[in-house]
Design a protein around this motif. Structure first.
Motif, short mmCIF file in Angstrom:
data_model
loop_
_atom_site.label_atom_id
_atom_site.label_comp_id
_atom_site.label_asym_id
_atom_site.label_seq_id
_atom_site.Cartn_x
_atom_site.Cartn_y
_atom_site.Cartn_z
N GLY A 182 0.80 -1.54 0.30
CA GLY A 182 0.21 -0.18 0.47
C GLY A 182 0.84 1.00 -0.10
N SER A 183 2.33 1.38 -0.57
CA SER A 183 3.37 2.19 0.14
C SER A 183 3.31 3.27 -1.16
CB SER A 183 4.12 2.10 0.41
OG SER A 183 5.28 0.97 0.23
N LEU A 184 3.08 1.51 -2.32
CA LEU A 184 3.23 2.88 -4.18
C LEU A 184 1.76 3.42 -4.19
CD1 LEU A 184 4.65 2.91 -7.09
CD2 LEU A 184 2.73 0.79 -7.42
N TYR A 185 1.86 5.03 -4.66
CA TYR A 185 0.97 5.31 -4.98
C TYR A 185 1.11 6.70 -6.25
CZ TYR A 185 2.48 9.56 -2.86
OH TYR A 185 3.96 10.76 -2.50
N GLN A 186 0.29 6.78 -7.76
CA GLN A 186 0.75 7.93 -8.05
C GLN A 186 -0.04 9.29 -7.99
OE1 GLN A 186 -1.67 7.83 -11.64
NE2 GLN A 186 0.35 8.18 -12.74
N GLY A 187 1.06 10.30 -7.83
CA GLY A 187 1.07 11.61 -7.73
C GLY A 187 1.56 12.38 -8.40
N SER A 188 0.82 13.72 -8.68
CA SER A 188 1.18 14.97 -9.62
C SER A 188 1.47 15.96 -8.46
CB SER A 188 -0.15 15.49 -10.18
OG SER A 188 0.00 16.17 -10.66
N LYS A 189 3.13 16.12 -8.51
CA LYS A 189 3.40 17.18 -7.49
C LYS A 189 5.41 17.58 -7.99
CE LYS A 189 5.38 15.00 -4.00
NZ LYS A 189 5.76 14.32 -2.31
N PRO A 190 5.65 18.24 -7.87
CA PRO A 190 7.13 18.90 -8.81
C PRO A 190 7.90 17.37 -7.88
CG PRO A 190 5.94 21.17 -6.84
CD PRO A 190 5.43 19.53 -6.72
N VAL A 191 8.80 17.39 -9.41
CA VAL A 191 9.64 16.73 -9.52
C VAL A 191 10.85 17.51 -10.06
CG1 VAL A 191 8.26 14.41 -9.23
CG2 VAL A 191 9.23 15.30 -12.01
N MET A 192 11.48 17.09 -9.94
CA MET A 192 13.65 16.94 -10.07
C MET A 192 13.28 17.09 -11.92
SD MET A 192 16.08 19.19 -9.16
CE MET A 192 16.38 19.90 -7.92
N TRP A 193 12.32 17.83 -13.03
CA TRP A 193 12.86 17.05 -14.66
C TRP A 193 13.53 17.60 -15.44
CZ3 TRP A 193 9.36 13.85 -16.64
CH2 TRP A 193 9.44 13.87 -17.64
N SER A 194 14.46 17.06 -16.06
CA SER A 194 14.70 17.75 -17.10
C SER A 194 14.48 17.33 -18.67
CB SER A 194 16.46 16.27 -17.06
OG SER A 194 17.32 16.54 -18.68
N PRO A 195 13.84 18.49 -19.21
CA PRO A 195 13.34 18.71 -20.34
C PRO A 195 14.60 18.23 -20.90
CG PRO A 195 13.47 20.55 -18.96
CD PRO A 195 14.27 19.41 -18.16
N VAL A 196 15.58 18.36 -20.90
CA VAL A 196 16.80 17.48 -22.06
C VAL A 196 16.49 16.03 -22.21
CG1 VAL A 196 18.98 17.37 -23.35
CG2 VAL A 196 18.33 19.92 -21.65
N GLU A 197 16.21 15.55 -20.94
CA GLU A 197 16.42 14.11 -21.14
C GLU A 197 14.90 13.48 -20.55
OE1 GLU A 197 20.85 13.11 -19.16
OE2 GLU A 197 18.76 14.56 -18.09
N LYS A 198 14.45 13.98 -20.71
CA LYS A 198 11.90 14.27 -20.83
C LYS A 198 12.46 12.40 -19.46
CE LYS A 198 11.69 15.93 -25.35
NZ LYS A 198 10.62 14.94 -26.32
N THR A 199 13.05 12.84 -18.71
CA THR A 199 12.82 11.86 -17.56
C THR A 199 13.28 13.12 -15.61
OG1 THR A 199 13.14 9.93 -16.78
CG2 THR A 199 14.76 11.12 -17.31
N ASP A 356 6.07 25.25 -2.06
CA ASP A 356 4.92 25.74 -1.98
C ASP A 356 4.14 25.40 -3.24
OD1 ASP A 356 7.52 27.61 -3.93
OD2 ASP A 356 6.22 28.30 -5.25
N TYR A 357 4.24 23.07 -2.85
CA TYR A 357 3.78 22.00 -3.43
C TYR A 357 3.37 21.88 -1.58
CZ TYR A 357 1.92 17.49 -3.88
OH TYR A 357 1.51 16.27 -3.77
N GLN A 358 3.82 22.32 -0.40
CA GLN A 358 3.22 21.55 0.23
C GLN A 358 2.62 23.12 1.01
OE1 GLN A 358 3.51 19.03 2.29
NE2 GLN A 358 5.26 18.05 0.75
N ILE A 359 2.58 23.50 0.90
CA ILE A 359 2.04 24.62 0.97
C ILE A 359 0.56 24.70 0.05
CG2 ILE A 359 1.47 27.39 0.92
CD1 ILE A 359 3.20 27.05 2.55
N GLY A 360 0.72 24.52 -0.88
CA GLY A 360 -0.76 24.70 -2.27
C GLY A 360 -1.88 22.91 -1.37
N LEU A 361 -1.27 22.32 -0.96
CA LEU A 361 -1.55 20.59 0.20
C LEU A 361 -2.11 21.53 1.41
CD1 LEU A 361 -1.20 17.74 -1.32
CD2 LEU A 361 0.19 17.01 0.69
N LYS A 362 -1.39 22.09 2.06
CA LYS A 362 -2.07 22.22 2.97
C LYS A 362 -2.99 23.15 3.06
CE LYS A 362 -0.48 24.06 7.35
NZ LYS A 362 0.25 25.91 8.05
N HIS A 363 -3.61 24.16 1.71
CA HIS A 363 -4.11 25.24 2.10
C HIS A 363 -5.28 24.54 0.31
CE1 HIS A 363 -2.93 27.77 5.14
NE2 HIS A 363 -1.75 27.41 4.35
N GLY A 364 -4.96 23.92 -0.23
CA GLY A 364 -6.07 23.41 -1.66
C GLY A 364 -5.65 24.31 -2.47
#
Length: 962
Positions: A182-199, A356-364
């Motif tokens: 049960g620890s696996l989940y799909q979420g939408s949150k900021p991650v370190m993203w490489s636009p050049v490597e697209k991952t 920013d994400y944590q603030i957004g999560l806290k305040h909807g």
């Protein structure tokens, strides 16, 4: 006519050895490697029974290039651990391994494609993966030989590879543990993203470099208060379209500042009021070209007042925006806000930052999806559609420029300034990375797991922190603090990567279900088992084969109802899982699936140590290791980081070609690996000099031992005090060596042995005993010395074998059969009765007196009054304390290497030689009386009075028995 003087040289017991002065290591080391391989030394060691296992688990290097000096440092340290533990009685197992998946290898194949003008996305994924596998396999073979050339012992015939079919199956199985608990989940949150490597990238795949960017000060209009603005500051103008809030800190002092005058070319509005943190207002106005007197503070702004404010987005009401930004922007408290830089107000874009994400999560706050995978704005975003933050080559796109231009156009900019910042870059492509909100797969590290492994906590974080404090020994101890603080503060683990070469996230999602729905993820043991069976037989390529979804879902589910996840696992999950398919599953792994030691560089606190800890805490309930050792990085002689562009790199193969691998190993042993290590031509010359001094000590020992007859060995209790002193020192050194190796203190071990070999042996014991070894007949003194040399040989070669692997084999083979090896034996046990602290205390006082004698003789030698100490017959004036210890003048003369010596309790003459740090001792010089012995060169009165012409009594006796 004078009789011819006899030549007694052939009657001396001079050293005889084939051990060369010049080592010739570059040429000879490969011969020993071939010999060890033919003998199967590693296999013979594994055949020894009844030993407690010691397992050093190898952190896998990437199979994508030649070794650098950091690789050599790491593998040599590991080898010293393994060899020393084996020789201390353990079954020290070492299975070398390689990381074969992930972006480092995939990137190499893409580089090849780009060079040929091929589109990677147009290539069949299974074909692409095959090329990655072949590339990695080729480099495994190359690196294996390069590691072996360093003298590294291990199971080279059967290493572990993360791309082996069984390994891929186990990695998938470990992932499925997270799926099922049960620890696996799909979420939408900021991650370190490489636009050049697209991952997405892990923190360990990111490095920080300076780059220039535009810092901007942006006013947000306060609703209901005309011409009043809250000013934010940001170095990422491209994030402004994604703003959803402004944060402040309730402990910071804020003020309202009114602009009373403006210069030309200024964006500030005369008469407007701007809110700032008081500590930052002056700097902000300076950036806006406002000088003192052009603005004034008109009042305080309390935190409770700020919390009631509602702002307009800077692009609110912009013509042509179709209401895109016509929403309220709340003011929200946040502890992450400081008054160190900027304005004291933080622009908040939940899609592009952790805080920013944590603030957004806290305040909807709503998430925005304006930025696509290639870092361009979505096609329907007003004003900025299609503009990119980064171009495909990693250079800046026009997104920042376009946002700034639009802000200027709508009156939404107060100031801008070109600055240099330290920013995140991919360590592979070297291009900047961005924080980007994108659907990813995560492991929740604070969610209680219902897996029955709660001994060290219910959550992954709890288990990890408990493991760090209760289950793991840290070398150095500072490693504990570093990893603890990282895991204590880290967010959930991003497991997914949008690439092709790796182990896929072997799971299915239900079409139409939301990630928060209970049935979103398919959790079925039968489906999992079918996947694992296929991976065991065919490898992870089975996931990409035609009909894979139908095959794995079987008859239990309709393939039309499910989506097959095509992301691959973070390569750190691969390496974090190695304990399972290496330590747990292999016969030569460890009995409990745990490693006694993980050993890597300090960067692995955020890399392999970290990921292995999280992964194992999710699947084993605890850390996979009992000990962690970390070493520093390699620097050049000036302390600068090595760089190919600077030209200050040193390749292991270059050192080996010039000096041999043992010099590289000795450099590691002589260095403090807990800090950064310097290496360069001058440093290597000094290392080579230390090696030569040690080699000369060994050469003298081997040469003298040519006359050793084991049946005439002398029992220690019957030896002269000088020999018993050396045995005492060996007993003390034995404890130092064992304790040092147990603590992985290779620098301390080598320094102790080297000082003993060069100071106690070469400069003291050997210097004194040369006379007896060369000139004595079959005396107890000579046999005792040879017995000690034999003991020294056995201990020094074994003690140094983990460090000077090749040289000690050479020293060992000079006196042992061709079918043996120093690496097949243990450190010899040292009898406790050798230790004699009372003798050692007396010896220290005797050596102090000897230093005064030596100093007096050196003064005469410098004045050219004598050429050799054997020409001297000093009188040594000592106190009663020393007289009680030094009772035999003839023996003390031998210690001082003089032909004659007189001990006196009388008062010393005023001109006697003294040393300030040795009280109650003085020396008066006199030349020895008599003639020089033609055989031993001592000057004695009896020379020429014996049967053999021109010799002393001792030599006459030796010649008679020769």
């Amino acid at each position: 006519m004078c009789a011819e003087t006899p030549n007694y040289k052939d009657t001396l017991n001079l050293p005889r050895t084939d051990f060369p002065m010049r080592a010739g290591l570059p040429k000879r080391e490969p011969e020993w490697l071939a010999r060890w391989e033919k003998m199967n030394v590693y296999g013979q060691l594994r055949a020894k029974t009844g030993r407690k296992p010691f397992t050093l688990h190898d952190g896998p290097p990437y199979a994508n290039g030649h070794l650098h000096i950091g690789h050599a440092l790491n593998k040599i340290l590991k080898d010293m651990v393994v060899r020393s533990q084996q020789m201390m009685g353990f079954d020290a197992r070492y299975i070398p391994g390689w990381d074969c998946h992930g972006l480092p290898i995939e990137w190499k194949i893409e580089e090849k494609y780009r060079a040929k003008g091929r589109d990677k996305d147009a290539v069949d994924v299974v074909e692409f993966r095959r090329e990655c596998r072949e590339f990695a396999s080729g480099w495994v073979d190359i690196q294996r030989e390069e590691f072996k050339r360093l003298g590294i012992t291990g199971n080279w015939e059967n290493p572990y590879l993360t791309m082996d079919y069984h390994a891929e199956r186990v990695i998938a199985e470990e992932f499925q543990t997270f799926l099922m608990n049960g620890s696996l989940y799909q979420g939408s949150k900021p991650v370190m993203w490489s636009p050049v490597e697209k991952t997405a990238l892990a923190e360990a795949e990111v490095e920080y470099h300076d780059r220039q960017t535009d810092a901007i000060w942006v006013p947000f209009a306060v609703q209901g208060q005309a011409d009043t603005f809250v000013v934010i500051w940001t170095t990422t103008p491209w994030t402004i379209p994604q703003n959803r809030a402004v944060c402040f800190n309730e402990t910071v002092s804020y003020g309202a500042y009114k602009v009373v005058d403006t210069p030309d070319e200024c964006w500030a509005v005369k008469g407007a009021t701007y809110l700032f943190a008081d500590d930052l207002a002056a700097d902000a106005f300076a950036a806006a070209r406002l000088q003192d007197g052009m603005f004034e503070r008109v009042g305080d702004v309390a935190a409770d007042e700020l919390s009631t404010l509602v702002l307009n987005h800077p692009l609110h009401g912009a013509k042509g925006a179709d209401g895109e930004w016509d929403f309220d922007v709340p003011m929200l408290p946040g502890d992450h806000v400081t008054a160190d830089a900027g304005t004291g107000f933080v622009h908040t874009a939940p899609s592009h930052g952790d805080d920013d994400y944590q603030i957004g999560l806290k305040h909807g706050l709503p998430m925005t999806f304006n930025i696509l995978d290639d870092s361009s704005y979505r096609a329907d975003l007003p004003f900025f559609a299609g503009e990119a933050i980064l171009r495909p080559n990693g250079k800046p796109g026009k997104a920042n420029q376009k946002v700034i231009e639009k802000l200027v156009e709508v009156g939404g900019l107060l100031a801008r300034k070109r600055i240099t910042i330290s920013d995140a870059h991919s360590w592979r492509s070297k291009a900047p990375v961005i924080r980007l909100n994108r659907p990813q797969w995560f492991t929740a590290i604070d969610k209680p797991l219902n897996d029955g492994m709660d001994d060290y906590g219910k959550t992954i974080r709890e288990r990890a922190l408990t493991s760090i404090d209760e289950l793991v020994t840290w070398t150095p101890q500072t490693g504990r603090n570093r990893l603890y603080s990282m895991i204590e503060a880290r967010p959930d683990w991003v497991l997914s990567r949008q690439r092709a070469w790796g182990v896929p996230l072997t799971c299915f999602t239900k079409k139409g279900a939301k990630p928060t729905d209970d049935d979103f993820l398919l959790r079925d043991e039968n489906v999992n088992a079918r996947i694992l069976a296929a991976f065991e037989a065919e490898g992870a390529d089975a996931w990409y084969a035609e009909g894979a979804k139908e095959r794995f879902l079987g008859n239990d589910y309709s393939a039309d109802d499910y989506e097959q996840v095509m992301d691959i696992l973070d390569v750190w999950f691969d390496s974090g899982s190695t304990h399972a398919f290496t330590l747990r599953d292999r016969e030569d792994g460890s009995e409990d699936g745990l490693a006694d030691l993980y050993l890597e560089g300090t960067d692995q606190h955020r890399g392999w140590f970290h990921s292995s800890m999280l992964q194992a805490c999710g699947t084993k309930g605890r850390a996979p290791y009992r000990g962690v050792l970390t070493h520093g990085f390699t620097l050049d002689e000036k302390g600068m980081k090595m760089s190919k562009s600077i030209g200050n790199t040193i390749a292991p193969e270059e050192v080996i070609k010039q000096y041999g691998a043992d010099i590289l190993r000795l450099w590691v042993a002589q260095s403090d690996y807990t800090a950064d290590l310097r290496i360069g031509p001058e440093i290597l010359k000094n290392v080579a000099d230390s090696y030569r001094r040690l080699r000369n000590t060994m050469r003298f020992m081997l040469g003298s031992l040519a006359d050793f007859e084991p049946e005439k060995a002398v029992d220690p209790k019957d030896m002269p005090e000088l020999e018993r002193l050396i045995l005492h020192k060996l007993a003390v050194l034995d404890g130092t060596v064992r304790e040092g190796y147990a603590k992985y203190d290779f620098q301390g071990v080598f320094r102790a042995i080297f000082d003993f070999a060069t100071l106690d042996l070469s400069s003291f014991y050997f210097d004194i005993r040369k006379d007896a070894l060369y000139c004595d007949g079959k005396t107890t003194r000579r046999h005792a010395a040879l017995t000690v040399l034999n003991i020294l040989h056995e201990r020094l070669t074994t003690w140094l074998a983990p460090i000077l692997t090749f040289t000690m084999e050479e020293v060992w083979l000079e006196r042992n059969g061709a079918d043996t090896s120093v690496h097949l034996v243990d450190f010899p046990e040292t009898p406790a009765e050798w230790r004699d602290d009372a003798l050692a205390a007396r010896a220290e006082k005797i050596r102090a007196v000897r230093r005064v004698v030596t100093g007096a003789l050196e003064e005469q030698r410098t004045a050219k009054i004598i050429g050799s100490s054997l020409e001297a017959a000093p009188t040594v004036y000592v106190s009663q304390e020393y007289a009680d210890i030094i009772t035999d003048a003839e023996l003390f003369a031998d210690l001082c290497i003089t032909s004659q010596l007189t001990l006196s309790r009388d008062a010393a003459p005023e001109d006697a030689f003294v040393l300030a740090d040795v009280e109650d001792v003085a020396v008066s010089f006199a030349k020895a009386e008599g003639s020089k012995c033609d055989r031993c060169w001592k000057v004695l009165p009896d020379v020429g009075t014996h049967a053999h012409t021109g010799v002393c009594s001792r030599c006459d006796t030796a010649l008679s028995s020769h």
